[in-house]
Write a protein that holds these residues in place. Structure first.
Motif, PDB file in Angstrom:
ATOM      1  N   SER A 163     -20.547  -2.085 -27.499  1.00  0.00           N
ATOM      2  CA  SER A 163     -21.021  -3.105 -28.394  1.00  0.00           C
ATOM      3  C   SER A 163     -21.729  -2.941 -29.574  1.00  0.00           C
ATOM      4  O   SER A 163     -22.129  -1.718 -29.802  1.00  0.00           O
ATOM      5  CB  SER A 163     -21.565  -4.029 -27.316  1.00  0.00           C
ATOM      6  OG  SER A 163     -22.585  -3.590 -26.737  1.00  0.00           O
ATOM      7  N   GLY A 164     -21.833  -3.667 -30.400  1.00  0.00           N
ATOM      8  CA  GLY A 164     -22.882  -3.555 -31.620  1.00  0.00           C
ATOM      9  C   GLY A 164     -21.949  -3.197 -32.860  1.00  0.00           C
ATOM     10  O   GLY A 164     -20.960  -3.156 -32.764  1.00  0.00           O
ATOM     11  N   ALA A 165     -22.834  -2.933 -33.758  1.00  0.00           N
ATOM     12  CA  ALA A 165     -22.169  -2.739 -34.996  1.00  0.00           C
ATOM     13  C   ALA A 165     -21.322  -1.260 -35.146  1.00  0.00           C
ATOM     14  O   ALA A 165     -22.213  -0.390 -34.505  1.00  0.00           O
ATOM     15  CB  ALA A 165     -22.892  -2.718 -36.175  1.00  0.00           C
ATOM     16  N   LYS A 166     -20.184  -1.043 -35.561  1.00  0.00           N
ATOM     17  CA  LYS A 166     -19.467   0.121 -35.884  1.00  0.00           C
ATOM     18  C   LYS A 166     -19.614   0.753 -37.202  1.00  0.00           C
ATOM     19  O   LYS A 166     -19.816   0.141 -38.187  1.00  0.00           O
ATOM     20  CB  LYS A 166     -18.098  -0.157 -35.380  1.00  0.00           C
ATOM     21  CG  LYS A 166     -17.881  -0.806 -34.149  1.00  0.00           C
ATOM     22  CD  LYS A 166     -18.144   0.070 -33.007  1.00  0.00           C
ATOM     23  CE  LYS A 166     -17.793  -0.779 -31.608  1.00  0.00           C
ATOM     24  NZ  LYS A 166     -18.085  -2.088 -31.543  1.00  0.00           N
ATOM     25  N   PRO A 167     -19.547   2.068 -37.321  1.00  0.00           N
ATOM     26  CA  PRO A 167     -20.102   2.767 -38.800  1.00  0.00           C
ATOM     27  C   PRO A 167     -18.633   2.404 -39.561  1.00  0.00           C
ATOM     28  O   PRO A 167     -17.469   2.548 -38.934  1.00  0.00           O
ATOM     29  CB  PRO A 167     -20.185   4.145 -38.316  1.00  0.00           C
ATOM     30  CG  PRO A 167     -19.630   4.315 -36.980  1.00  0.00           C
ATOM     31  CD  PRO A 167     -19.878   2.952 -36.370  1.00  0.00           C
ATOM     32  N   ALA A 168     -18.605   2.594 -40.802  1.00  0.00           N
ATOM     33  CA  ALA A 168     -17.896   2.135 -41.812  1.00  0.00           C
ATOM     34  C   ALA A 168     -17.106   3.721 -41.983  1.00  0.00           C
ATOM     35  O   ALA A 168     -15.775   3.488 -42.319  1.00  0.00           O
ATOM     36  CB  ALA A 168     -18.432   1.708 -43.260  1.00  0.00           C
ATOM     37  N   SER A 169     -17.839   4.756 -41.669  1.00  0.00           N
ATOM     38  CA  SER A 169     -17.019   5.997 -41.805  1.00  0.00           C
ATOM     39  C   SER A 169     -17.251   6.767 -40.476  1.00  0.00           C
ATOM     40  O   SER A 169     -18.495   6.760 -39.983  1.00  0.00           O
ATOM     41  CB  SER A 169     -17.578   6.781 -42.900  1.00  0.00           C
ATOM     42  OG  SER A 169     -18.864   7.103 -43.109  1.00  0.00           O
ATOM     43  N   GLY A 170     -16.457   7.855 -40.356  1.00  0.00           N
ATOM     44  CA  GLY A 170     -16.789   8.585 -38.893  1.00  0.00           C
ATOM     45  C   GLY A 170     -16.591   7.939 -37.991  1.00  0.00           C
ATOM     46  O   GLY A 170     -17.268   8.202 -36.888  1.00  0.00           O
ATOM     47  N   ILE A 171     -15.781   7.214 -37.828  1.00  0.00           N
ATOM     48  CA  ILE A 171     -15.494   6.395 -36.641  1.00  0.00           C
ATOM     49  C   ILE A 171     -15.160   7.052 -35.242  1.00  0.00           C
ATOM     50  O   ILE A 171     -15.547   6.584 -34.316  1.00  0.00           O
ATOM     51  CB  ILE A 171     -14.793   4.994 -36.806  1.00  0.00           C
ATOM     52  CG1 ILE A 171     -14.787   3.969 -35.903  1.00  0.00           C
ATOM     53  CG2 ILE A 171     -13.138   5.658 -37.068  1.00  0.00           C
ATOM     54  CD1 ILE A 171     -15.892   3.410 -35.714  1.00  0.00           C
ATOM     55  N   GLN A 172     -14.225   8.041 -35.487  1.00  0.00           N
ATOM     56  CA  GLN A 172     -13.906   8.737 -34.309  1.00  0.00           C
ATOM     57  C   GLN A 172     -14.993   9.509 -33.587  1.00  0.00           C
ATOM     58  O   GLN A 172     -15.105   9.365 -32.574  1.00  0.00           O
ATOM     59  CB  GLN A 172     -12.485   9.610 -34.559  1.00  0.00           C
ATOM     60  CG  GLN A 172     -11.505   8.940 -34.931  1.00  0.00           C
ATOM     61  CD  GLN A 172     -10.219   9.747 -34.422  1.00  0.00           C
ATOM     62  OE1 GLN A 172     -10.206  11.069 -34.990  1.00  0.00           O
ATOM     63  NE2 GLN A 172      -9.076   9.406 -33.739  1.00  0.00           N
ATOM     64  N   GLU A 173     -15.720  10.036 -34.354  1.00  0.00           N
ATOM     65  CA  GLU A 173     -16.957  10.920 -34.012  1.00  0.00           C
ATOM     66  C   GLU A 173     -18.132   9.917 -33.299  1.00  0.00           C
ATOM     67  O   GLU A 173     -18.536  10.269 -32.220  1.00  0.00           O
ATOM     68  CB  GLU A 173     -17.764  11.712 -35.092  1.00  0.00           C
ATOM     69  CG  GLU A 173     -18.921  12.393 -34.630  1.00  0.00           C
ATOM     70  CD  GLU A 173     -18.509  13.551 -33.501  1.00  0.00           C
ATOM     71  OE1 GLU A 173     -19.655  13.757 -32.904  1.00  0.00           O
ATOM     72  OE2 GLU A 173     -17.468  13.952 -33.483  1.00  0.00           O
ATOM     73  N   ALA A 174     -18.296   8.766 -34.122  1.00  0.00           N
ATOM     74  CA  ALA A 174     -19.461   7.840 -33.420  1.00  0.00           C
ATOM     75  C   ALA A 174     -18.732   7.306 -32.165  1.00  0.00           C
ATOM     76  O   ALA A 174     -19.514   7.235 -31.028  1.00  0.00           O
ATOM     77  CB  ALA A 174     -19.423   6.605 -34.347  1.00  0.00           C
ATOM     78  N   ALA A 175     -17.152   7.031 -31.978  1.00  0.00           N
ATOM     79  CA  ALA A 175     -16.872   6.541 -30.820  1.00  0.00           C
ATOM     80  C   ALA A 175     -16.985   7.351 -29.641  1.00  0.00           C
ATOM     81  O   ALA A 175     -17.296   7.312 -28.414  1.00  0.00           O
ATOM     82  CB  ALA A 175     -15.298   6.070 -31.134  1.00  0.00           C
ATOM     83  N   ARG A 176     -16.670   8.919 -29.970  1.00  0.00           N
ATOM     84  CA  ARG A 176     -16.693   9.872 -29.056  1.00  0.00           C
ATOM     85  C   ARG A 176     -18.265  10.072 -28.418  1.00  0.00           C
ATOM     86  O   ARG A 176     -18.332  10.012 -27.285  1.00  0.00           O
ATOM     87  CB  ARG A 176     -16.513  11.379 -29.487  1.00  0.00           C
ATOM     88  CG  ARG A 176     -16.499  12.386 -28.702  1.00  0.00           C
ATOM     89  CD  ARG A 176     -16.440  13.787 -29.421  1.00  0.00           C
ATOM     90  NE  ARG A 176     -17.718  14.083 -30.127  1.00  0.00           N
ATOM     91  CZ  ARG A 176     -18.625  14.515 -29.657  1.00  0.00           C
ATOM     92  NH1 ARG A 176     -18.643  14.853 -28.261  1.00  0.00           N
ATOM     93  NH2 ARG A 176     -19.774  14.800 -30.340  1.00  0.00           N
TER      94      ARG A 176
END
Length: 443
Positions: free
Chosen positions: A98-111
């Motif tokens: 949940s919460g805000a998701k980054p505009a870039s580097g989404i796969q790494e942030a999700a990992r």
């Protein structure tokens, strides 16, 4: 849902299951990470079949699906996995990012978010026994990861690939991350599902060229034409991993040589001169491990920042630095590493009777089910520490700034317990399993 026609690859036979899943016998509790893709569905079905063939195996298992909320169908897919797990008699839980998701580097942030949630779920499931997160990484994943890291100029740690077993977040006493299928080609896992008439979900992101892994996967076909095969790359990874294991063994000896001491789970200290006399690689690894363990951060500092810190520590004028949520300081002949309190302070959580939670990514805290009503867990703080020292009629062993960052249990404004400081004193004689408040350092 997908079912493919049979391929030339051979599925996993029942006779192979004991060898594949033998590493799991070490653990009391397991969290199987299952997204619904072919690899993780094969993992879930093979694990279920293994347990069916070994009913005496005393392993508690939970299937967990992380819903990243990045695609419209993600919630529906998680619900589908839950139904498949229940059909196999396995418990299931959906973990939502949940919460805000980054505009870039989404796969790494999700990992990062995925592993954090899986690790915390595993800690809460374990109840103090050895536990592990189990993933379906396979040989093709290993080869792709190697090439991606090679393109970034990675060193030994990166090029030695994903180990079959490691501590989550690199720490020894927390949950492990186990990859029992790492030596199995992806084609065999898909063949396993096809042969058994089982379904899986195709992730549309696997066809999007914007993602690095997809591009690397396609480039592998060109490398095969040059004679650089997946099997050859996997063999090189295995040899590099052997070298890395040697370095890790040397690190354990280095910790002894510098006299590493963990004080009340709040502070690490070691000899300054012995540290500077050690090999540069071992100094970097020790600093990285301590900053990760005591910093309470979602992601450890990058190697370049650890290298910069190590370089500053070589100067005679150096007295201290902050990095990754830690204060690293020199006190006469000792170097200390402790949590930085920070301007924003440390987290505060509510625990109900019988509850367990991860606090500040450093401790697993728990409250006995026999307690009457919930408690709040927050940092002890300097003011309350001074009051305890007066009541105790003597200072505590560790510096006040480190002790102030320890988890303390409160009911309203009344301090109930600080387990790391053996407070209250009458709790010293109670067996650990009967203690009303528990706190275990994740090291």
């Amino acid at each position: 849902m997908t079912r493919r026609p049979a391929s030339a690859a051979r599925g996993i036979a029942d006779e192979e299951l004991d060898d594949l899943f033998a590493p799991l016998l070490t653990y009391h509790s397991l969290v199987l990470a299952v997204s619904g893709g072919a690899d993780s569905m094969a993992l879930m079905h093979l694990f279920s079949r293994w347990r069916e063939r070994r009913p005496e195996t005393p392993v508690e298992a939970l299937v967990a699906t992380v819903d990243h909320g990045l695609r419209p169908d993600s919630a529906r897919e998680a619900a589908w996995v839950a139904r498949q797990a229940r059909r196999l008699g396995l418990r299931h839980e959906t973990l939502r990012w949940s919460g805000a998701k980054p505009a870039s580097g989404i796969q790494e942030a999700a990992r990062r978010a995925r592993y954090r949630m899986l690790a915390e779920t595993c800690l809460l499931l374990a109840g103090g026994g050895p536990s592990a997160v189990v993933t379906a990484h396979q040989q093709d994943d290993q080869v792709e990861t190697f090439l991606m890291r090679l393109a970034r100029g990675s060193g030994l740690d990166g090029l030695s690939g994903m180990p079959p077993v490691r501590g989550l977040a690199g720490r020894g006493s927390g949950p492990a991350l186990v990859r029992p299928l790492l030596a199995v080609p992806k084609a065999r896992l898909t063949a396993t599902l096809v042969e058994r008439g089982l379904e899986w979900i195709e992730d549309p992101s696997n066809e999007i060229d914007a993602f690095e892994r997809v591009r690397v996967r396609r480039a592998l076909a060109e490398l095969e034409k040059l004679g650089v095969t997946r099997r050859q790359i996997a063999e090189s990874i295995k040899r590099l991993r052997r070298a890395r294991e040697t370095v890790e063994s040397a690190l354990s000896q280095f910790e002894i040589a510098v006299g590493l001491d963990i004080v009340c789970s709040a502070l690490a200290r070691f000899d300054h001169e012995a540290f500077l006399a050690g090999p540069a690689e071992l100094r970097l690894r020790l600093l990285a491990r301590l900053v990760e363990a005591f910093g309470g951060q979602a992601e450890p500092p990058r190697l370049a920042k650890i290298e910069s810190l190590a370089a500053r520590m070589e100067h005679t004028s150096w007295r201290g630095s902050t990095l990754g949520g830690c204060v690293i300081a020199r006190h006469k002949t000792q170097i200390t590493v402790a949590r930085e309190f920070g301007r924003a302070g440390l987290p505060e959580i509510i625990l109900a009777p019988g509850g367990r939670a991860v606090w500040d990514r450093r401790f697993v805290v728990s409250l006995s089910p026999r307690q009457q009503g919930p408690v709040v867990v927050r940092a002890l703080g300097a003011r309350e520490l001074r009051r305890l020292a007066r009541l105790r009629e003597g200072a505590f062993e560790l510096p006040a700034r480190a002790a102030a960052t320890l988890p303390a249990f409160w009911r309203a404004d009344e301090l109930i317990a600080v387990p790391q400081l053996d407070w209250p004193p009458d709790g010293l004689t109670a067996p650990a399993e009967e203690a009303p408040c528990g706190s275990q350092f994740i090291w």
